[in-house]
Design a protein around this motif. Structure first.
Motif, short mmCIF file in Angstrom:
data_model
loop_
_atom_site.label_atom_id
_atom_site.label_comp_id
_atom_site.label_asym_id
_atom_site.label_seq_id
_atom_site.Cartn_x
_atom_site.Cartn_y
_atom_site.Cartn_z
N VAL A 267 0.86 -1.19 0.00
CA VAL A 267 0.00 0.00 0.00
C VAL A 267 0.89 1.24 0.00
N THR A 268 0.56 2.19 -0.85
CA THR A 268 1.33 3.43 -0.97
C THR A 268 0.38 4.61 -0.84
N LEU A 269 0.81 5.60 -0.05
CA LEU A 269 0.04 6.85 0.03
C LEU A 269 0.62 7.82 -1.01
N LEU A 270 -0.22 8.19 -1.96
CA LEU A 270 0.19 9.17 -2.98
C LEU A 270 -0.36 10.54 -2.60
N THR A 271 0.50 11.54 -2.68
CA THR A 271 0.04 12.92 -2.54
C THR A 271 0.05 13.53 -3.92
N THR A 272 -1.07 14.13 -4.30
CA THR A 272 -1.14 14.73 -5.63
C THR A 272 -1.63 16.17 -5.52
#
Ligand SMILES: C[S@@+](CC[C@H](N)C(=O)[O-])C[C@H]1O[C@@H](n2cnc3c(N)ncnc32)[C@H](O)[C@@H]1O
Length: 276
Positions: A267-272
């Motif tokens: 699981v990866t938290l992406l900030t966009t």
């Protein structure tokens, strides 16, 4: 919602042989439902965790900037409640009236000052218009995988229309961390109410979806109906997903791994942020 059926051939192909065998053993007692409908929602809520790496990472990311937060696919409030607890104003949006009813129950038990900072909206994350903007829009629990390609395109459009200048869209995504391992796994999990469940996951390497099946580990011996919850979700390739986000006007600025090395679920938290 992409729910699957556990009858006939679908049991074998979607749910995996071990889960299918367990359901077959139940015979006519099995009552198959989705994870977020009126039967499945309380079970999902029983298993929802509140002190876990994903919740902590989302809270930490949101803390860096003040402003209202939009919690998409908020469900029964796994992120909404802690966000309210740290003093944020939160709009919780979900498609399932049953999940939102569980959230409202929790809100009813909180102090009025906290409750007043929460707006609950029943809506579709792939097409919403709330008439206001947010410093953060969240989509956790890797729930992006509940949408197909056109749903995701609608989600990105809707998110962009709701971000303040400099606002951020935070989402968690899952890909498969190892190429080996069995196609189907089974674990025992205990809900906050004490019920022990068997959780099966059928995720063949390279498959474009995975299927989760949840049932009580020790069903009563009295012949009564047994609830079996199931959901089938898409598996998204991270690199392609980032291209898709970029093409939609959302640039990934950080990638935070949330799973320990070697985990099957990466699981990866992406900030966009908006690229315009
Ligand atoms: C995996 S649960 C996550 C709920 C909550 N964020 C949590 O962590 O417990 C996924 C949620 O997405 C909701 N959902 C599914 N499709 C949706 C859609 N198109 N729009 C809004 N919510 C949706 C379901 O009702 C469910 O509550």
């Amino acid at each position: 919602m992409p729910l699957t059926s556990l009858t006939g051939d679908a049991t074998e192909t979607a749910a995996g042989p071990r889960a299918a065998r367990r359901v077959a053993e139940l015979g006519g007692r099995a009552r198959v439902c989705g994870l977020y409908d009126s039967v499945g929602a309380p079970i999902y809520h029983d298993l929802a965790t509140h002190d876990d790496p994903e919740t902590r990472a989302l809270l930490a990311a949101v803390r860096s900037t003040p402003g209202p937060v939009l919690d998409l696919a908020a469900g029964s409030g796994r992120f909404t409640m802690p966000l309210l607890a740290i003093g944020r104003e939160v709009t919780a949006l979900d498609l399932s009236a049953d999940m939102l009813a569980l959230l409202r129950n929790q809100l009813d038990r909180t102090p009025a000052s906290m409750r007043a900072r929460c707006t609950v909206v029943r809506g579709d994350m792939s097409r919403f218009a709330l008439g206001r903007s947010f410093s953060h829009v969240l989509l956790g629990t890797t729930s992006l995988s509940l949408l197909n390609e056109s749903g995701r395109a609608g989600l990105y459009r809707s998110v962009l229309a709701h971000l303040t200048e400099g606002g951020r869209f935070l989402l968690t995504v899952m890909d498969r961390g190892d190429s080996g391992g069995p196609d189907e796994t089974a674990v025992r999990v205990t809900g906050s109410g004490g019920t022990v469940y068997e959780l099966y996951e059928h995720w063949p390497a390279g498959a474009d979806s995975r299927t989760v099946t949840l049932l009580p580990a020790d069903p009563p011996q009295d012949g009564s109906p047994v609830t079996v919850c199931t959901d089938r979700v898409a598996v998204l390739d991270l690199a392609r997903l980032e291209e898709e986000l970029a093409a939609s006007g959302l640039i990934v600025t950080t990638r935070l791994p949330l799973s320990p090395p070697g985990e099957r679920h990466r699981v990866t938290l992406l900030t966009t942020e908006a690229s315009r």
